[in-house]
Design a protein around this motif. Structure first.
Motif, PDB file in Angstrom:
ATOM      1  N   TRP A  76      73.812  70.720  11.557  1.00 29.25           N
ATOM      2  CA  TRP A  76      73.660  70.333  12.954  1.00 29.25           C
ATOM      3  C   TRP A  76      73.865  71.550  13.824  1.00 29.25           C
ATOM      4  O   TRP A  76      74.774  72.334  13.626  1.00 29.25           O
ATOM      5  N   GLU A  77      72.984  71.724  14.747  1.00 26.74           N
ATOM      6  CA  GLU A  77      73.152  72.872  15.647  1.00 26.74           C
ATOM      7  C   GLU A  77      72.718  72.491  17.049  1.00 26.74           C
ATOM      8  O   GLU A  77      72.089  71.460  17.265  1.00 26.74           O
ATOM      9  N   LYS A  78      73.079  73.352  17.989  1.00 26.80           N
ATOM     10  CA  LYS A  78      72.742  73.070  19.383  1.00 26.80           C
ATOM     11  C   LYS A  78      71.236  73.132  19.567  1.00 26.80           C
ATOM     12  O   LYS A  78      70.547  73.897  18.894  1.00 26.80           O
ATOM     13  N   VAL A  79      70.725  72.320  20.453  1.00 30.90           N
ATOM     14  CA  VAL A  79      69.296  72.283  20.747  1.00 30.90           C
ATOM     15  C   VAL A  79      68.777  73.693  21.034  1.00 30.90           C
ATOM     16  O   VAL A  79      67.727  74.109  20.531  1.00 30.90           O
ATOM     17  N   GLU A  80      69.578  74.474  21.818  1.00 32.34           N
ATOM     18  CA  GLU A  80      69.135  75.830  22.198  1.00 32.34           C
ATOM     19  C   GLU A  80      68.899  76.685  20.959  1.00 32.34           C
ATOM     20  O   GLU A  80      67.867  77.348  20.829  1.00 32.34           O
ATOM     21  N   THR A  81      69.879  76.655  20.027  1.00 31.04           N
ATOM     22  CA  THR A  81      69.771  77.489  18.826  1.00 31.04           C
ATOM     23  C   THR A  81      68.544  77.093  18.024  1.00 31.04           C
ATOM     24  O   THR A  81      67.767  77.935  17.569  1.00 31.04           O
ATOM     25  N   TYR A  82      68.375  75.767  17.864  1.00 32.47           N
ATOM     26  CA  TYR A  82      67.280  75.270  17.054  1.00 32.47           C
ATOM     27  C   TYR A  82      65.935  75.753  17.599  1.00 32.47           C
ATOM     28  O   TYR A  82      65.103  76.294  16.879  1.00 32.47           O
ATOM     29  N   PHE A  83      65.740  75.572  18.873  1.00 31.91           N
ATOM     30  CA  PHE A  83      64.429  75.919  19.425  1.00 31.91           C
ATOM     31  C   PHE A  83      64.216  77.417  19.495  1.00 31.91           C
ATOM     32  O   PHE A  83      63.099  77.897  19.346  1.00 31.91           O
ATOM     33  N   THR A  84      65.304  78.182  19.717  1.00 28.18           N
ATOM     34  CA  THR A  84      65.160  79.634  19.722  1.00 28.18           C
ATOM     35  C   THR A  84      64.668  80.104  18.350  1.00 28.18           C
ATOM     36  O   THR A  84      63.779  80.943  18.240  1.00 28.18           O
ATOM     37  N   GLN A  85      65.246  79.478  17.292  1.00 28.52           N
ATOM     38  CA  GLN A  85      64.847  79.888  15.940  1.00 28.52           C
ATOM     39  C   GLN A  85      63.452  79.418  15.567  1.00 28.52           C
ATOM     40  O   GLN A  85      62.707  80.110  14.891  1.00 28.52           O
ATOM     41  N   HIS A  86      63.082  78.206  15.982  1.00 28.79           N
ATOM     42  CA  HIS A  86      61.834  77.623  15.479  1.00 28.79           C
ATOM     43  C   HIS A  86      60.610  77.894  16.330  1.00 28.79           C
ATOM     44  O   HIS A  86      59.498  77.772  15.856  1.00 28.79           O
ATOM     45  N   SER A  87      60.823  78.206  17.593  1.00 28.77           N
ATOM     46  CA  SER A  87      59.628  78.328  18.415  1.00 28.77           C
ATOM     47  C   SER A  87      59.619  79.603  19.225  1.00 28.77           C
ATOM     48  O   SER A  87      58.645  79.879  19.909  1.00 28.77           O
ATOM     49  N   GLY A  88      60.700  80.412  19.192  1.00 31.10           N
ATOM     50  CA  GLY A  88      60.703  81.638  19.973  1.00 31.10           C
ATOM     51  C   GLY A  88      61.047  81.385  21.442  1.00 31.10           C
ATOM     52  O   GLY A  88      61.038  82.308  22.249  1.00 31.10           O
ATOM     53  N   VAL A  89      61.317  80.123  21.792  1.00 32.28           N
ATOM     54  CA  VAL A  89      61.735  79.833  23.175  1.00 32.28           C
ATOM     55  C   VAL A  89      63.156  80.358  23.365  1.00 32.28           C
ATOM     56  O   VAL A  89      63.996  80.213  22.496  1.00 32.28           O
ATOM     57  N   SER A  90      63.447  81.022  24.513  1.00 34.27           N
ATOM     58  CA  SER A  90      64.851  81.361  24.776  1.00 34.27           C
ATOM     59  C   SER A  90      65.306  80.617  26.023  1.00 34.27           C
ATOM     60  O   SER A  90      64.492  80.276  26.896  1.00 34.27           O
ATOM     61  N   PHE A  91      66.595  80.330  26.076  1.00 32.06           N
ATOM     62  CA  PHE A  91      67.113  79.476  27.146  1.00 32.06           C
ATOM     63  C   PHE A  91      67.939  80.289  28.133  1.00 32.06           C
ATOM     64  O   PHE A  91      68.608  81.245  27.768  1.00 32.06           O
ATOM     65  N   THR A  92      67.906  79.912  29.407  1.00 29.61           N
ATOM     66  CA  THR A  92      68.822  80.461  30.402  1.00 29.61           C
ATOM     67  C   THR A  92      69.501  79.263  31.046  1.00 29.61           C
ATOM     68  O   THR A  92      68.852  78.244  31.306  1.00 29.61           O
ATOM     69  N   HIS A  93      70.798  79.353  31.250  1.00 34.98           N
ATOM     70  CA  HIS A  93      71.515  78.155  31.673  1.00 34.98           C
ATOM     71  C   HIS A  93      71.593  78.018  33.178  1.00 34.98           C
ATOM     72  O   HIS A  93      71.837  78.977  33.891  1.00 34.98           O
ATOM     73  N   SER A  94      71.343  76.807  33.620  1.00 38.05           N
ATOM     74  CA  SER A  94      71.376  76.517  35.058  1.00 38.05           C
ATOM     75  C   SER A  94      71.832  75.065  35.192  1.00 38.05           C
ATOM     76  O   SER A  94      72.384  74.504  34.239  1.00 38.05           O
ATOM     77  N   TYR A  95      71.652  74.440  36.351  1.00 30.98           N
ATOM     78  CA  TYR A  95      71.964  73.009  36.470  1.00 30.98           C
ATOM     79  C   TYR A  95      70.952  72.355  37.378  1.00 30.98           C
ATOM     80  O   TYR A  95      70.377  72.979  38.257  1.00 30.98           O
ATOM     81  N   CYS A  96      70.733  71.061  37.129  1.00 31.03           N
ATOM     82  CA  CYS A  96      69.777  70.319  37.942  1.00 31.03           C
ATOM     83  C   CYS A  96      70.522  69.697  39.126  1.00 31.03           C
ATOM     84  O   CYS A  96      71.754  69.628  39.106  1.00 31.03           O
ATOM     85  N   PRO A  97      69.821  69.252  40.197  1.00 29.68           N
ATOM     86  CA  PRO A  97      70.501  68.706  41.393  1.00 29.68           C
ATOM     87  C   PRO A  97      71.443  67.540  41.069  1.00 29.68           C
ATOM     88  O   PRO A  97      72.556  67.475  41.617  1.00 29.68           O
ATOM     89  N   ASN A  98      71.014  66.683  40.141  1.00 40.87           N
ATOM     90  CA  ASN A  98      71.874  65.537  39.788  1.00 40.87           C
ATOM     91  C   ASN A  98      73.201  65.999  39.218  1.00 40.87           C
ATOM     92  O   ASN A  98      74.266  65.486  39.602  1.00 40.87           O
ATOM     93  N   CYS A  99      73.099  66.962  38.259  1.00 43.36           N
ATOM     94  CA  CYS A  99      74.335  67.434  37.638  1.00 43.36           C
ATOM     95  C   CYS A  99      75.168  68.266  38.613  1.00 43.36           C
ATOM     96  O   CYS A  99      76.397  68.331  38.487  1.00 43.36           O
ATOM     97  N   TYR A 100      74.487  68.892  39.596  1.00 45.58           N
ATOM     98  CA  TYR A 100      75.249  69.611  40.624  1.00 45.58           C
ATOM     99  C   TYR A 100      76.168  68.633  41.352  1.00 45.58           C
ATOM    100  O   TYR A 100      77.365  68.860  41.489  1.00 45.58           O
TER     101      TYR A 100
END
Lengths: 216, 120
Positions: free
Chosen positions: A168-192
């Protein structure tokens, strides 16, 4: 070059034997059919030969009819068909090629010409096989990509995903490894509103309390 | 002047050279097949002629033309070609002399084949 299998279909035993001997000498594996029906049974079977030399006139099914049946099968690696014919008028040759034959050789066959034409057929068969292999591996790769998109187990609580090695791994790690997508962390208005603002307000409150304490 | 051989020596040479090491002799095989098959076809041609069956004659002459070509029996092949053409056109009126020529040419070929098979 791997030895390819050639079917020689001719009701006439002398021609069949001569053509077969020419092919064997050139390194091909040869099998025989004495009429059109038996030729079609071999060509329609699970281990259809890579190449076929079909006599134009045979009892049962004639060469051009067999060619039409082969063409209607629409397999990724169809048998390469050369019609053997003593009909040498161009109208007949055109008819044979229109029926779907890849080539024709006039009888009695000249050894050098026959083998040269069969070798061309062998090249086409090998190119076709390589192409079919490539298509198959691309289709497999495509199927894997789809499986990755459609069946990704995700924890309902922490949102971790299970990777191909059962970890089991974090969604970010999984997608970085499998698709080359990299993540930058932010927040959406609801979570703000839900997380960030209360924390900032709590921070302000704490600071106000400290200030009040200092002034005392 | 000696008559032309019934079988083309160049064609016979080609057939001889088709034999692979350890395999039966191709020329012998092919000549035996021809001796086995051609007389049946010639008898069937005569029967078809007697029955007035032109399409059957055309089929048989066509087939015999193919096998004579394969063993280099040029004169026999020519007679077969003419028989094939006439029978295919449904014209049986000029066939009788061709059938006689067919038998004649076959015997010439047969003689040479028998000699070849004895010496090989």
């Amino acid at each position: 070059m791997n030895a390819l299998h050639v079917l020689v279909a001719d009701d006439e035993p002398v021609s069949r034997t001569v053509v077969g001997a020419m092919l064997k000498k050139a390194g091909y594996i040869v099998s025989y059919a004495p009429d059109g029906e038996q030729a079609w049974q071999r060509l329609d079977g699970p281990t259809a030969p890579a190449l076929a030399l079909l006599d134009w006139e045979m009892p049962g099914l004639q060469g051009p009819e067999i060619v039409e049946r082969i063409r209607n099968k629409q397999t990724p690696t169809p048998t390469y068909v050369i019609l053997l014919t003593s009909r040498d008028s161009s109208a007949d040759i055109v008819r044979g090629l229109r029926a779907g034959a890849d080539d024709y050789v006039c009888k009695p066959a000249n050894e050098d010409e026959l083998i040269a034409r069969v070798n061309v057929g062998a090249r086409v068969v090998q190119l076709q096989a390589a192409l079919a292999d490539r298509v198959r591996s691309l289709e497999e790769a495509l199927a894997n990509v789809k499986a990755l998109q459609t069946l990704l187990p995700m924890c309902a609580y922490c949102k971790s995903v299970r990777n191909d090695q059962n970890y089991w791994e974090k969604v970010e790690t999984y997608f970085t490894q499998h698709s080359g997508v990299s993540f930058t962390h932010s927040y959406c208005p609801n979570c703000y509103d839900r997380y960030v603002r209360p924390e900032l307000e709590a921070l302000d409150d704490a600071r106000a309390v400290q200030d009040r304490l200092k002034r005392k | 002047m000696a008559p032309d051989p019934a079988l083309d020596p160049a064609v016979l040479d080609t057939l001889r050279q088709l034999t692979l090491p350890g395999e039966p002799d191709v020329l012998t095989d092919v000549l035996r097949l021809f001796l086995d098959e051609a007389p049946k076809k010639i008898r069937a041609l005569q029967a078809a002629f007697d029955a007035g069956d032109a399409p059957q004659m055309a089929r048989l002459a066509h087939s015999l033309k193919g096998s004579s070509g394969n063993i280099g029996a040029g004169a026999l092949m020519d007679v077969c070609r003419r028989l094939d053409e006439l029978a295919a056109a449904g014209d049986l009126t000029r066939i009788a002399p061709l059938l006689a020529a067919l038998t004649e040419e076959y015997h010439r070929a047969e003689l040479e084949i028998t000699q070849l098979l004895q010496t090989s």
